[in-house]
Write a protein that holds these residues in place. Structure first.
Motif, PDB file in Angstrom:
ATOM      1  N   ALA A  74      48.651  25.088  38.858  1.00 50.44           N
ATOM      2  CA  ALA A  74      49.046  26.486  38.679  1.00 50.44           C
ATOM      3  C   ALA A  74      49.988  26.922  39.788  1.00 50.44           C
ATOM      4  N   ASN A  75      50.701  27.998  39.526  1.00 49.12           N
ATOM      5  CA  ASN A  75      51.535  28.647  40.536  1.00 49.12           C
ATOM      6  C   ASN A  75      50.655  29.616  41.314  1.00 49.12           C
ATOM      7  N   ILE A  76      50.732  29.551  42.635  1.00 48.95           N
ATOM      8  CA  ILE A  76      49.980  30.459  43.490  1.00 48.95           C
ATOM      9  C   ILE A  76      50.982  31.122  44.425  1.00 48.95           C
ATOM     10  N   ARG A  77      50.972  32.455  44.409  1.00 45.64           N
ATOM     11  CA  ARG A  77      51.937  33.202  45.209  1.00 45.64           C
ATOM     12  C   ARG A  77      51.220  34.232  46.076  1.00 45.64           C
ATOM     13  N   LEU A  78      51.597  34.310  47.323  1.00 46.49           N
ATOM     14  CA  LEU A  78      51.085  35.307  48.255  1.00 46.49           C
ATOM     15  C   LEU A  78      52.234  36.258  48.555  1.00 46.49           C
ATOM     16  N   MET A  79      52.018  37.563  48.257  1.00 47.05           N
ATOM     17  CA  MET A  79      53.100  38.545  48.379  1.00 47.05           C
ATOM     18  C   MET A  79      52.603  39.828  49.024  1.00 47.05           C
ATOM     19  N   ASP A  80      53.514  40.537  49.678  1.00 47.95           N
ATOM     20  CA  ASP A  80      53.192  41.873  50.160  1.00 47.95           C
ATOM     21  C   ASP A  80      53.350  42.858  48.996  1.00 47.95           C
ATOM     22  N   GLU A  81      53.071  44.121  49.248  1.00 45.28           N
ATOM     23  CA  GLU A  81      53.075  45.146  48.196  1.00 45.28           C
ATOM     24  C   GLU A  81      54.429  45.256  47.499  1.00 45.28           C
ATOM     25  N   LEU A  82      55.512  45.316  48.279  1.00 46.16           N
ATOM     26  CA  LEU A  82      56.853  45.459  47.700  1.00 46.16           C
ATOM     27  C   LEU A  82      57.192  44.285  46.786  1.00 46.16           C
ATOM     28  N   ASN A  83      56.943  43.075  47.246  1.00 47.71           N
ATOM     29  CA  ASN A  83      57.288  41.912  46.436  1.00 47.71           C
ATOM     30  C   ASN A  83      56.380  41.764  45.221  1.00 47.71           C
ATOM     31  N   TYR A  84      55.122  42.176  45.338  1.00 49.02           N
ATOM     32  CA  TYR A  84      54.232  42.167  44.168  1.00 49.02           C
ATOM     33  C   TYR A  84      54.761  43.132  43.106  1.00 49.02           C
ATOM     34  N   HIS A  85      55.220  44.301  43.527  1.00 46.32           N
ATOM     35  CA  HIS A  85      55.803  45.261  42.588  1.00 46.32           C
ATOM     36  C   HIS A  85      57.036  44.658  41.905  1.00 46.32           C
ATOM     37  N   LYS A  86      57.898  44.002  42.666  1.00 39.68           N
ATOM     38  CA  LYS A  86      59.082  43.355  42.097  1.00 39.68           C
ATOM     39  C   LYS A  86      58.678  42.252  41.117  1.00 39.68           C
TER      40      LYS A  86
END
Length: 87
Positions: A24-36
């Motif tokens: 699977a793809n696993i991504r760790l993001m901050d709030e701004l990048n999660y929104h994008k």
């Protein structure tokens, strides 16, 4: 867009262990990048494509982080859970 989503508050003194039962793809993001990510715009993340049983990621700074697990480009379902390991 189907994905699993987890929100945590953490920093660089923590290892985020994401346990998965399939590739699977696993991504760790901050709030701004999660929104994008949700808006299907260009975003930044830490992570990538991982094989089971787990991925270990470390936040770049203290704050709220979003962990996304998806099968973008892959068929089927994935099950995941997250552990935090304090250093």
């Amino acid at each position: 867009m189907n994905f699993l989503h987890y929100t945590i508050r953490s920093g660089p003194d923590t290892i985020i262990r994401v346990n998965i039962d399939r590739r699977a793809n696993i991504r760790l993001m901050d709030e701004l990048n999660y929104h994008k990510y949700k808006m299907k715009k260009r975003y930044s993340f830490v992570g990538g494509l991982y094989d089971p049983p787990r991925a270990e990621l470390r936040p770049l700074r203290q704050g709220e982080w979003h962990i996304v697990v998806d099968l973008e480009g892959l068929d089927g379902d994935v099950h995941a859970f997250v552990d935090l390991l304090r250093m």
